[in-house]
Write an enzyme that holds these catalytic residues in place. Structure first.
Site, PDB file in Angstrom:
ATOM      1  N   GLY A   1      45.606  37.284  21.060  1.00  0.00           N
ATOM      2  CA  GLY A   1      45.955  38.092  22.314  1.00  0.00           C
ATOM      3  C   GLY A   1      44.905  38.941  22.839  1.00  0.00           C
ATOM      4  O   GLY A   1      44.177  39.708  22.153  1.00  0.00           O
TER       5      GLY A   1
ATOM      6  N   HIS B   1      56.464  28.082  25.638  1.00  0.00           N
ATOM      7  CA  HIS B   1      55.226  27.985  24.911  1.00  0.00           C
ATOM      8  C   HIS B   1      55.496  26.762  24.158  1.00  0.00           C
ATOM      9  O   HIS B   1      56.251  26.317  23.437  1.00  0.00           O
ATOM     10  CB  HIS B   1      55.255  29.312  23.746  1.00  0.00           C
TER      11      HIS B   1
ATOM     12  N   ASN C   1      46.049  32.686  22.092  1.00  0.00           N
ATOM     13  CA  ASN C   1      46.937  31.530  21.827  1.00  0.00           C
ATOM     14  C   ASN C   1      47.692  30.852  23.148  1.00  0.00           C
ATOM     15  O   ASN C   1      48.564  31.716  23.445  1.00  0.00           O
ATOM     16  CB  ASN C   1      47.670  31.374  20.454  1.00  0.00           C
TER      17      ASN C   1
ATOM     18  N   ASP D   1      49.288  36.326  30.350  1.00  0.00           N
ATOM     19  CA  ASP D   1      49.442  36.664  29.133  1.00  0.00           C
ATOM     20  C   ASP D   1      48.975  37.945  28.635  1.00  0.00           C
ATOM     21  O   ASP D   1      48.474  37.730  27.508  1.00  0.00           O
ATOM     22  CB  ASP D   1      49.076  35.529  28.434  1.00  0.00           C
TER      23      ASP D   1
ATOM     24  N   HIS E   1      54.139  36.463  33.058  1.00  0.00           N
ATOM     25  CA  HIS E   1      53.767  36.254  31.497  1.00  0.00           C
ATOM     26  C   HIS E   1      53.111  37.579  30.962  1.00  0.00           C
ATOM     27  O   HIS E   1      52.002  37.272  31.131  1.00  0.00           O
ATOM     28  CB  HIS E   1      53.300  34.865  31.252  1.00  0.00           C
TER      29      HIS E   1
ATOM     30  N   HIS F   1      53.324  40.763  27.708  1.00  0.00           N
ATOM     31  CA  HIS F   1      53.939  41.318  26.673  1.00  0.00           C
ATOM     32  C   HIS F   1      53.955  42.898  26.867  1.00  0.00           C
ATOM     33  O   HIS F   1      52.667  43.496  26.767  1.00  0.00           O
ATOM     34  CB  HIS F   1      52.999  40.787  25.411  1.00  0.00           C
ATOM     35  N   MET F   2      55.004  43.393  26.793  1.00  0.00           N
ATOM     36  CA  MET F   2      55.051  44.695  26.726  1.00  0.00           C
ATOM     37  C   MET F   2      55.426  45.664  25.591  1.00  0.00           C
ATOM     38  O   MET F   2      55.288  46.888  25.378  1.00  0.00           O
ATOM     39  CB  MET F   2      56.277  45.438  27.925  1.00  0.00           C
TER      40      MET F   2
END
Length: 434
Positions: free
Chosen positions: A328, A184, A282, A309, A65, A67-68
């Site tokens: 984030g 999610h 979140n 995350d 998990h 985020h790129m």
């Protein structure tokens, strides 16, 4: 004709086939583990021998998990910076979420992401595809069968799928192609403008809170659909005690249900947050009771993965306090040293159990290769488990700097990260041995 071998000698090695630690040499040829034996001596003069005395060789970590941010948001992160950060943190494989522009909701949009991965990534990348067109949490379902062979699962991460019938149908279709729904869980009508946990700190400082029910109510719904459809179902970033218990009950019934939590939920509670955007994510950091339930869940097998995350934003986007900052934080470069320092060194869990949470279980659940057994893709990390230092965001290779752990004491440092036999991260001190 086989290429020359590289022999890694004198390390403490965690063997993925045995799930135990021991003193071994490891030989790598053509990107795969050729041998793991007590002593391996070179047979040809061109073979490279690397002395790992005093170091520990572990299977490459897997983060299911992250985020790129590409395509669409390269000011926050790129595949070059994000995968460099992953390698720095000891990760050899990652699964990026689909909140991108364009979102990977078709063969054509997924191809945009795949080209960036091919051009930039230094670790293995297994994209997560969208559940709905445009990753909107509603509307029209994607053509799961059209892209299932190119993704590790399907998610609308960042928003929960709100319509019950739509989520049930998504699970039914994913069961046919045998790919997991990676959910999610968030009931939007219960958020009501909240941005931190609806707990003690929120009430004492006049903030707007996010109730626990907004998470666990969708977990409950989705588990029922998983049972009805036979779909493999994985719950993202579990943060509440109720979600843990629901997953525990589902697993007791033999359902194909799993879950992950993150280091920040295990190490912080809502009373410890500060008026700073680096404490905003979140789902939010929750109560002491939730934290205790999460730890019990990772210890008894209810929660099978530690994920980060990892969600980088620009400095400006994280500079607006709790109310105004983007959700984030980053985590790829702090996850292992935090978990090792505060759980393994303290005796709360074994290193072997941490390997299940950060390497073995993610590989099994998301069908990712690599490890330290003979025949595996040579995806591993060499750690100095005695190295002690403080978390300093200025040393991060990620573009993101927002972490609630700035200044924390940690232990366990990545010295060398190897992906398919290739050295993709080398610490300065390790370079002296190569």
């Amino acid at each position: 004709m086989k290429r020359s071998r590289t022999i890694y000698k004198n390390a403490t090695v965690y063997r993925t086939d045995k799930k135990e630690l021991g003193r071994f040499d490891v030989a790598v040829r053509d990107g795969k583990i050729e041998a793991v034996e007590a002593v391996i001596e070179p047979k040809e003069p061109e073979e490279q021998v690397i002395d790992l005395s005093g170091l520990t060789l572990l299977p490459g970590l897997v983060d299911v998990h992250v985020h790129m941010r590409e395509p669409g948001f390269s000011e926050k992160e790129t595949y070059a910076t994000g995968t460099a950060a992953a390698a720095h943190g000891g990760f050899t494989a990652i699964c990026p979420m689909p909140n991108l522009n364009p979102a990977p909701d078709s063969s054509e949009t997924l191809a945009v992401q795949e080209r960036m991965i091919e051009e930039q990534a230094v670790v293995k990348v297994y994209p997560i595809g969208c559940i709905t067109i445009g990753q909107k949490g509603g509307g029209t379902l994607v053509d799961f069968a059209g892209i299932e062979s190119r993704v590790a699962g399907f998610s609308d991460d960042g928003r929960g799928v709100q319509e019950d019938a739509l989520m049930e149908e998504a699970m039914r279709r994913c069961a046919v192609v045998d790919r997991p729904i990676v959910a999610h869980c968030e009931v939007e009508e219960l958020i009501k403008g909240g941005y931190i946990h609806d707990g003690e700190y929120c009430k004492a400082h006049g903030h707007k809170g996010i109730c626990s029910e907004s998470e666990w109510l969708q977990v409950k719904r989705d588990i029922e659909y998983s049972e009805r459809t036979g779909c493999q179902y994985h719950v993202c970033h579990v943060s509440t005690k109720e979600s843990v218990e629901l997953i525990r009950q589902a697993k007791a019934k033999g359902l194909r249900v799993s879950g992950e939590t993150a280091p920040h939920y295990l190490l912080l509670t809502d009373v410890e947050i500060e008026e700073d955007g680096r404490f905003k994510m979140n789902p939010p950091i929750r109560s002491k009771e939730d934290q205790e339930a999460l730890f019990k869940g990772v210890m008894d097998g209810t929660l099978e993965c530690i994920a980060t995350d990892h969600a980088p934003h620009t400095a400006e986007e994280k500079s607006r306090g709790l109310a105004g900052s983007n959700m984030g934080i980053v985590g790829l470069e702090t996850a292992f040293p935090l978990m090792y320092k505060y759980f393994v060194v303290t005796g709360k869990m074994s290193l072997e159990h941490l390997m299940d949470l950060m390497a073995n279980n993610p590989r099994r659940l998301f069908r990712i290769d690599g490890g330290t057994a003979v025949g595996d893709s040579a995806d591993f990390v060499v750690m100095d488990l005695e190295a002690k230092y403080k978390v300093d965001p200025e040393t991060f290779l990620s573009k993101g700097r927002a972490t609630p752990f700035t200044g924390w004491d940690v232990q366990g440092k990545t010295m060398l990260t190897v992906v398919s036999g290739k050295h993709v991260y080398v610490d300065n001190k390790m370079s002296e041995r190569l």
